[in-house]
Every structure is written in structure tokens, then in C-alpha cells.
Enzyme design. Sequence first.
Site, short mmCIF file in Angstrom:
data_model
loop_
_atom_site.label_atom_id
_atom_site.label_comp_id
_atom_site.label_asym_id
_atom_site.label_seq_id
_atom_site.Cartn_x
_atom_site.Cartn_y
_atom_site.Cartn_z
N HIS A 1 0.88 -1.18 0.00
CA HIS A 1 0.00 0.00 0.00
C HIS A 1 0.90 1.22 0.00
CE1 HIS A 1 -3.44 2.42 0.50
NE2 HIS A 1 -3.85 2.10 1.71
N HIS B 1 -2.30 -1.76 -10.10
CA HIS B 1 -3.23 -1.19 -9.13
C HIS B 1 -4.51 -2.01 -9.16
CE1 HIS B 1 -5.68 1.73 -6.99
NE2 HIS B 1 -4.55 2.27 -6.59
N ASP C 1 2.76 5.74 -6.77
CA ASP C 1 4.01 5.61 -6.04
C ASP C 1 5.24 5.50 -6.92
OD1 ASP C 1 3.14 5.81 -3.46
OD2 ASP C 1 2.49 3.73 -3.38
N1 ACO Z 1 4.80 -6.43 -11.10
C1 ACO Z 1 4.67 -7.60 -11.77
N2 ACO Z 1 3.50 -8.27 -11.91
C2 ACO Z 1 2.43 -7.73 -11.34
C3 ACO Z 1 2.49 -6.51 -10.61
C4 ACO Z 1 3.74 -5.86 -10.51
N3 ACO Z 1 3.85 -4.73 -9.85
N4 ACO Z 1 1.27 -6.22 -10.13
C5 ACO Z 1 0.46 -7.21 -10.53
N5 ACO Z 1 1.16 -8.12 -11.26
C6 ACO Z 1 0.63 -9.31 -11.92
C7 ACO Z 1 0.29 -10.40 -10.91
O1 ACO Z 1 1.38 -11.25 -10.65
C8 ACO Z 1 -0.85 -11.09 -11.61
O2 ACO Z 1 -0.30 -11.91 -12.63
P1 ACO Z 1 -0.98 -13.33 -12.99
O3 ACO Z 1 -2.34 -12.99 -13.50
O4 ACO Z 1 -0.07 -13.95 -13.99
O5 ACO Z 1 -1.04 -14.11 -11.69
C9 ACO Z 1 -1.59 -9.97 -12.32
O6 ACO Z 1 -0.59 -8.97 -12.54
C10 ACO Z 1 -2.74 -9.39 -11.50
O7 ACO Z 1 -2.21 -8.92 -10.25
P2 ACO Z 1 -2.92 -9.06 -8.85
O8 ACO Z 1 -1.86 -9.30 -7.80
O9 ACO Z 1 -4.05 -10.05 -8.93
O10 ACO Z 1 -3.54 -7.62 -8.69
P3 ACO Z 1 -4.06 -6.99 -7.36
O11 ACO Z 1 -5.16 -6.07 -7.74
O12 ACO Z 1 -4.40 -8.03 -6.34
O13 ACO Z 1 -2.81 -6.20 -6.79
C11 ACO Z 1 -1.27 -4.46 -6.33
C12 ACO Z 1 -2.65 -4.83 -6.91
C13 ACO Z 1 -1.16 -5.03 -4.88
C14 ACO Z 1 -1.13 -2.96 -6.28
C15 ACO Z 1 -0.18 -5.10 -7.22
O14 ACO Z 1 -0.29 -4.60 -8.53
C16 ACO Z 1 1.21 -4.87 -6.67
O15 ACO Z 1 1.64 -5.61 -5.78
N6 ACO Z 1 1.94 -3.82 -7.17
C17 ACO Z 1 3.25 -3.50 -6.68
C18 ACO Z 1 3.12 -2.76 -5.35
C19 ACO Z 1 2.65 -1.33 -5.53
O16 ACO Z 1 3.13 -0.58 -6.37
N7 ACO Z 1 1.69 -0.93 -4.67
C20 ACO Z 1 1.18 0.43 -4.65
C21 ACO Z 1 -0.26 0.44 -5.04
S1 ACO Z 1 -0.83 2.12 -5.08
C22 ACO Z 1 -1.11 2.48 -3.47
O17 ACO Z 1 -1.33 1.67 -2.62
C23 ACO Z 1 -1.08 3.87 -3.13
#
Ligand code: ACO
Length: 435
Positions: A273, A312, A368
Site C-alpha cells: 500500500h 493497481h 508511487d
Molecule cells: N509487477 C509484476 N507483476 C504484477 C504486478 C507488478 N507490480 N502487479 C500485478 N502483477 C501481476 C500479478 O502477478 C498477476 O499476474 P498473474 O495474472 O499472472 O497471476 C496480475 O498482474 C494481477 O495482479 P494481482 O496481484 O491479482 O492484482 P491486485 O489487484 O491483487 O494487486 C497491487 C494490486 C497489490 C497494487 C499489485 O499490482 C502490486 O503488488 N503492485 C506493486 C506494489 C505497488 O506498487 N503498490 C502500490 C499500489 S498504489 C497504493 O497503494 C497507493
Amino acid sequence: MTDVAANSDSLTVRDNRTGQEYDIPITDGTINAKDLGQIRTDENTPGLATYDPGFVNTASCRSAVTYIDGDKGILEYRGYPIEQLAEKSNFLEVAYLLIHGALPTKAEYDSWVHEITYHTFVHENVKSFMEGFRYDAHPMGMLMASVGALSTFYPDARNIGDADNRHMQIVRMIAKMPTLGAWSFRHAQGKPFVYPDNDLGYTANFLSMLFKMSEKKFEADERLVKALDVLFILHADHGQNASTNAVRSVGSTQVDPYSAVAAGVGALFGPLHGGANEAVLRMLRRIGSTSEIPAFIEGVKDGNEKLMGFGHRVYKNYDPRAKIIKKSAEDVFEVTGTNPLLDIAKELEKIALEDEYFVKRKLYPNVDFYSGLIYEAFQFPPEMFTVLFAIGRTPGWLAQWLELVQDKDQKIARPKQIYTGDRELTFTPSSERWS
Ligand code: ACO
């Protein structure tokens, strides 16, 4: 059970276990999960429920605070596009908008700014206990504890049914967050705490409490004040994100708002987050140079790690806040000089946006991805990034808390579970088990 298709705004469900059909009303694009409870195989089995870890497709409330269209990349506070607010408003006016639901008149604005300005000081005992933290305490941990501790200074805050009382706590919290945040920072640096300067605006005063040393008055570069103010605006609310959900969940117990917001600070602390921008910088530093980017991207695609600052839950398009921040970064670097990590970030973005893995999953830079670079230009250590986010998010948490406590539909948050453990075992006392 009702007449099938009697109502066109409804969902007809056929339970293949029993052959029975149910007509479930659809309102605002949702069905009421309670209506599924009538679907059961017999009187003695529980009704049907939904399984939704992380609430990916479950609305927990009705809210009029923030509108987000993740597919189109739209973000509005109380109906106003974020781009206009970032360009033409300021953080305290946006805070007023979020809390009150409408823009202030001149008199309302002046009174709001006056109230916030004159509540920036904290009780001297707050200072004493903040001094008691370990020398290397993470400022976010200090902030979380200090916000929670404010409930002990304002026990009347428990009277959440009284509108004037709620207003008082909201003013106090928005006013005191920068003081607590700045002092958390100074503590880690072993520097004396700086008291608020009521001659300065909200964000300029925050910078003064952070960076003032022996000078009589700390006057930050106006461009830096504006850039930080914009960052606060961009972070001010974002619908039912993890920390707001934490505030609402804890607030649903009718606890005081300091305790509820402390829970929000805790949720924001997590690397998925608010902690993501700290993780972005660590990642950029580890990559080290643009020539290492392809190898890094391969590692991400192999599932070894995530590209932090990308992806996201809601935005499946460029996060509108990231666009504004990218522009702010340029303004800030004009004052502070550029950061070599910016080149790595831009190149990383370019490569990722063209790569099929990221395109297919609709992974774009989020808020971010660039914010950490700006914060670093201010000379904030990474541990402070989430604290800055928390200060910006406070009006949003409070606007959502206010909505919650006045919403007759709301109940104590208590999700269902699917129990997967053992049942009806026979307990043998330890004296027999261990003999
Ligand atoms: N890098 C690589 N792969 C990713 C990323 C990433 N940053 N984010 C998602 N994916 C992939 C997942 O592995 C998944 O792949 P799959 O379908 O082959 O299994 C697919 O994309 C869908 O991702 P989910 O994890 O299901 O998406 P979710 O909505 O649950 O997660 C999140 C969202 C937590 C923000 C995620 O994208 C992430 O961890 N990002 C990196 C951390 C980040 O930047 N967080 C800040 C968010 S903004 C904020 O809070 C202010």
C-alpha cells in the site's frame, strides 16, 4: 423465492442442487449479499454466501466522497477532477471539500484555515513520549502510536454521535498530523523538535517543522511548497483502499476517530500500500543502471519479484495521479537538481509499457512510481515517504469515517469465513499428552 423475471432489474439464480430459482433485485449494479442467504438446500444448512478475499468485487458501503473509473483513469473528489484540484486548489481547501462535501465560501475557508492553523500544537506530554522511542524508530511506527495516543488526550472524542465533537476531532487531527509527522522525522535525526509556526501555511509550516535549524524563520522555496501541497492533494482520498477500509472497519465499532485513523496508518505502512514508493526507490537503486533493466524485467516476468510502483487494484490504465506527479517531479528537480534514478525510472516505465507481460495485465505506473523520487529530492529518507502519504490521506480517512458514522446501513464490520479446520475433537490435558 419469488416470481422468476418479475422484475427486470434483477438477477435470476437457479440453484442446481435443488432446482429452485430465485429472483434477486439489482440496485446500483450490485446485489445485496444478504439476499443470497435465502438460497439454501434445506432449513438446517447455512444460506449461500460469497467468497471474496481482498474484497475484489464486493462493495462495503455507499460513498459520495471519491469517484474512480479505473479503466478510463478518472479520479474525482466530490465530483471535481483531480487534475483541476491539483492545479487550481490547495490542500486545505481540498480537505474542506472532502470533509464537507462542497467547496467553501470565503468565510468558511478562512474560518477552516484559522481553525486548522490554531490546532497544530500538541500537548507537551506528546513530545515527552515521542522522545521515548528508540533512536532508530521507524517514523511511521511513531506516527501510528502517536495518533492513537491522541485519544488519551481527548477522551471526549469517544462521543462520536455529536456533530460538533466530531468536527473538533477532525480539525485536531488534520492540524496535528504534520506536527507528529515532522517530530517523528526529527527524532530519527537526533534533532530538537520544532514547534509549529502559525504565520505559515499548512505545507510551509510542515517543511519548517521538518527542516528548521537555528534560523529565525524557515522559508521554503515556494515551488517546493507547491509541489508537496500537490502531493498531499493527490493522496487525500482514494475510495475504499486498504487503509480507508481499515479506518472504516475499526470505526464501525464506534471507537473514537484517533483509534480508527491509527488503524489506517498501520494499514498504510504495508509495502503493498503506502510503503510501495519506499520499495520503488530500493528497487531503482538495486537495478543501478539502465543497462540492467532488461535482466530485471525478465526476473519480474519469471515471477521472482514485482515491479514496484506498477499495477493497481482499480486502475487498469495510467493512474491519473502518476501523470501529475511526473510533472511535479520535473518542477522539483528544477529547484533541487536531477536525480539519476529518474532516468532509470523513465526507462523502466518505457520498457514495461511496451512489454507484453505488462500490457496484457494492464499494469501501468501507479501514484508511487514517481513520488519517492520527489520525496528523495526533498532529502526525505525513504522511511518518511509513508508518513507524507499519511498526512495527505488524513482528510480522506476522516471524510470516510464521517460518512460511516452517519450511515444508517452500516454495521460492525464482521466478514464471514469458510471454516476449513477440524471439528469436535476430544481434548486431552497436557499432563496426559506429554506423559
Ligand atoms: N509487477 C509484476 N507483476 C504484477 C504486478 C507488478 N507490480 N502487479 C500485478 N502483477 C501481476 C500479478 O502477478 C498477476 O499476474 P498473474 O495474472 O499472472 O497471476 C496480475 O498482474 C494481477 O495482479 P494481482 O496481484 O491479482 O492484482 P491486485 O489487484 O491483487 O494487486 C497491487 C494490486 C497489490 C497494487 C499489485 O499490482 C502490486 O503488488 N503492485 C506493486 C506494489 C505497488 O506498487 N503498490 C502500490 C499500489 S498504489 C497504493 O497503494 C497507493
